[in-house]
Design an enzyme around this catalytic site. Structure first.
Site, PDB file in Angstrom:
ATOM      1  N   CYS A 122      -4.983   2.539  -3.480  1.00 32.68           N
ATOM      2  CA  CYS A 122      -3.286   3.743  -3.386  1.00 32.68           C
ATOM      3  C   CYS A 122      -2.519   1.834  -3.090  1.00 32.68           C
ATOM      4  O   CYS A 122      -1.770   1.955  -2.368  1.00 32.68           O
ATOM      5  CB  CYS A 122      -4.269   2.977  -1.451  1.00 32.68           C
TER       6      CYS A 122
ATOM      7  N   GLN B  26      -4.556  -5.164   7.430  1.00 30.06           N
ATOM      8  CA  GLN B  26      -5.168  -6.367   6.911  1.00 30.06           C
ATOM      9  C   GLN B  26      -5.060  -7.515   6.549  1.00 30.06           C
ATOM     10  O   GLN B  26      -5.999  -8.648   6.502  1.00 30.06           O
ATOM     11  CB  GLN B  26      -5.358  -6.215   4.921  1.00 30.06           C
TER      12      GLN B  26
ATOM     13  N   HIS C 236       0.247  -0.974  -0.061  1.00 31.50           N
ATOM     14  CA  HIS C 236       0.146   0.039  -0.156  1.00 31.50           C
ATOM     15  C   HIS C 236       0.833   0.905   0.052  1.00 31.50           C
ATOM     16  O   HIS C 236       1.663   1.136   0.589  1.00 31.50           O
ATOM     17  CB  HIS C 236      -1.131  -0.443   1.485  1.00 31.50           C
TER      18      HIS C 236
ATOM     19  N   ASP D 204       3.078  -4.512   7.771  1.00 27.47           N
ATOM     20  CA  ASP D 204       1.930  -3.647   7.778  1.00 27.47           C
ATOM     21  C   ASP D 204       0.623  -4.786   7.915  1.00 27.47           C
ATOM     22  O   ASP D 204       0.895  -5.603   7.070  1.00 27.47           O
ATOM     23  CB  ASP D 204       1.799  -3.157   6.211  1.00 27.47           C
TER      24      ASP D 204
ATOM     25  N   LYS E 291     -10.351  -0.389  10.757  1.00 24.25           N
ATOM     26  CA  LYS E 291     -10.480  -2.131  10.041  1.00 24.25           C
ATOM     27  C   LYS E 291     -11.216  -2.797  10.808  1.00 24.25           C
ATOM     28  O   LYS E 291     -11.650  -4.388  10.315  1.00 24.25           O
ATOM     29  CB  LYS E 291      -9.309  -2.266   9.457  1.00 24.25           C
TER      30      LYS E 291
HETATM   31  C1  PLP Z   1      -1.906  -2.528   3.332  1.00 23.07           C
HETATM   32  C2  PLP Z   1      -2.339  -1.539   3.931  1.00 23.07           C
HETATM   33  N1  PLP Z   1      -1.816  -0.477   4.373  1.00 23.07           N
HETATM   34  C3  PLP Z   1      -2.068   0.540   5.115  1.00 23.07           C
HETATM   35  C4  PLP Z   1      -3.485   1.177   4.621  1.00 23.07           C
HETATM   36  C5  PLP Z   1      -3.337   2.781   5.833  1.00 23.07           C
HETATM   37  O1  PLP Z   1      -3.917   2.350   6.673  1.00 23.07           O
HETATM   38  P1  PLP Z   1      -4.884   4.300   7.001  1.00 23.07           P
HETATM   39  O2  PLP Z   1      -5.068   4.610   6.146  1.00 23.07           O
HETATM   40  O3  PLP Z   1      -5.882   3.904   8.319  1.00 23.07           O
HETATM   41  O4  PLP Z   1      -3.497   4.800   8.412  1.00 23.07           O
HETATM   42  C6  PLP Z   1      -4.546   0.532   4.084  1.00 23.07           C
HETATM   43  C7  PLP Z   1      -5.121   1.449   4.659  1.00 23.07           C
HETATM   44  O5  PLP Z   1      -6.680   0.798   3.493  1.00 23.07           O
HETATM   45  C8  PLP Z   1      -4.754  -0.616   3.713  1.00 23.07           C
HETATM   46  O6  PLP Z   1      -5.307  -1.553   3.658  1.00 23.07           O
END
Ligand code: PLP
Length: 411
Positions: free
Chosen positions: A369, A208, A128, A205, A231
């Site tokens: 993203c 998910q 992401h 990260d 999430k």
């Molecule tokens: C894999 C992953 N990493 C990071 C993020 C970013 O999360 P946040 O916007 O809550 O900081 C997301 C959100 O869509 C995500 O799916």
């Protein structure tokens, strides 16, 4: 995940705990298939946040009065709840606004002071932007370079290539536990073991992963693990960074301000101990207390059962979708979370999502993203249906029927 259910859970009753899921959209019953974007919230979370503002609202760690103590106890209690859920010590858990903040904290407090020209940061193709852009910013400022580990076409990591890319100049690996686009579940423990052998620090990260599977972070062997609360049925603007204590002890603060200090003098400041050293300013108190309630809710169901339920939804949806002519699923890894990205011949992803919305079905369309991943597959966008335990098999069928209708409309 193929985990068998261990309890007989009445999933319809669980679903009834989510007030928003009862509404209609465009005159149709809502079918919410965008939980990878943000999850819906159970009544327990909504009521906990409401109760905080109605009965306990005060700032944390500052006031000696009763409300101040209640707020502090509830906030620190939420930290303990979340820590237990993740299998970690609560003094290793920095509460923050989510994964984006958590990864930036590692980038600015751990990487920026350490990396230098000649060093490299290794990332996977499926990250992401939140696990790409902070490292690019660090690379620009330190002279380090970015290396990319590629994928197989099915959306699994090319592990041989990843391990081969772990060369001596690589100081840090940024890797997602579960892809938000492909659903691929990466073998994080094995990857971190290889990285550790080579002295590479790992930043995982977990955005998910935490909502969808049992987690025991220490058994993964990583150095940093980031999660985002919204999430996992919690409020937006909540989340956490877990880090090994030795990293937290060695890291300078990223932001300065109130509550992250022990003593401030104009000739120098003594910082607070971790994790408070990294929590400058008034935090999202109500949000994190709500996240504690969300974690209690998930724990009461059991993450094993949640994983099994979502796997059944994924299997059913995949089987049904593959019967639609001209539909292609992007991401077919054997180990997958309940995320299905797809394309339909002759239809733009945004058109599909817009027309599905008219049928009451909420899916996400776009690059999610993850531009580098879209470039890998040579597409500008996909449609993505993402499932949570509160979805039903009937909703999967309603989604597939709506998609068939939309497909006919688009010719
Ligand atoms: C894999 C992953 N990493 C990071 C993020 C970013 O999360 P946040 O916007 O809550 O900081 C997301 C959100 O869509 C995500 O799916």
């Amino acid at each position: 995940m193929n985990a068998p259910a261990t309890n007989a859970i009445d999933w319809n009753a669980v679903r009834a705990d989510f007030p928003l899921l009862a509404r209609e959209v465009n005159g149709k019953p809502l079918v919410y298939l965008d939980s990878a974007n943000t999850s819906q919230k159970p009544a327990a979370v909504i009521e906990t946040v409401d109760d905080f503002f109605r009965r306990h609202n005060a700032n944390v760690s500052r006031a000696v009065h009763t409300l101040g103590s209640e707020a502090t106890e509830a906030y620190e209690g939420a930290r303990r709840t979340l820590a237990a859920f993740l299998g970690v010590r609560s003094d290793e858990l920095v509460l923050c606004s989510g994964t984006t903040f958590a990864i930036n904290l590692v980038a600015y407090s751990w990487a920026l002071p350490r990396l230098k020209p000649g060093d490299a940061i290794l990332l996977s193709r499926m990250e992401h932007h939140a696990n790409i852009v902070p490292w690019q910013l660090v690379a620009q400022r330190t002279g380090a370079t970015i290396k990319v580990a590629e994928l197989h076409q099915d959306g699994t990591l090319d592990l041989d290539a990843l391990h081969a890319a772990m060369t001596p100049e690589v100081k840090l690996l940024g890797i997602t536990h579960v892809s938000n686009v492909l659903g691929t579940i990466n073998p994080i423990a094995a990857i971190c073991r290889e990285a550790r052998k080579r002295g590479i620090v790992t930043v995982v990260d977990g955005s998910q992963a935490a909502p969808h599977m049992p987690l025991d972070i220490p058994s993964l062997g990583c150095d940093f693990y980031a999660i985002t609360g919204h999430k996992m049925c919690g409020p937006t603007g909540t989340g956490a960074l877990w880090a090994r204590r030795e990293h937290l002890e060695a890291m300078p603060p990223f932001l300065g301000g109130g509550e992250m200090i022990k003593e401030v003098r104009f000739d120098g400041t003594v910082f607070n101990d971790p994790p408070h050293r990294f929590e400058a300013g008034t935090p999202n108190i109500a949000g994190h207390i709500g996240l504690g309630a969300a974690v209690d809710f998930l724990s009461s169901l059991g993450m094993q059962d949640i994983a099994a339920r979502e796997h059944a939804l994924l299997t059913h949806a995949t089987e049904q979708l593959l019967k639609i002519d001209g539909l292609r699923i992007i991401g077919t890894a054997p180990e997958k979370a309940a995320v299905i990205s797809f394309l339909v011949d002759g239809a733009h992803a945004h058109d599909l999502a817009t027309l599905l919305d008219l049928e009451g079905v909420a899916v996400r369309s776009g690059h999610h993203c993850a531009h580098p991943l879209m470039q890998f597959y040579g597409v500008p966008a996909t449609c993505r249906a993402s499932f949570a335990f509160y979805n039903t098999h009937d909703e999967v069928d309603a989604f597939v029927a709506a998609l068939r209708k939309v497909r006919r409309l688009l010719g």
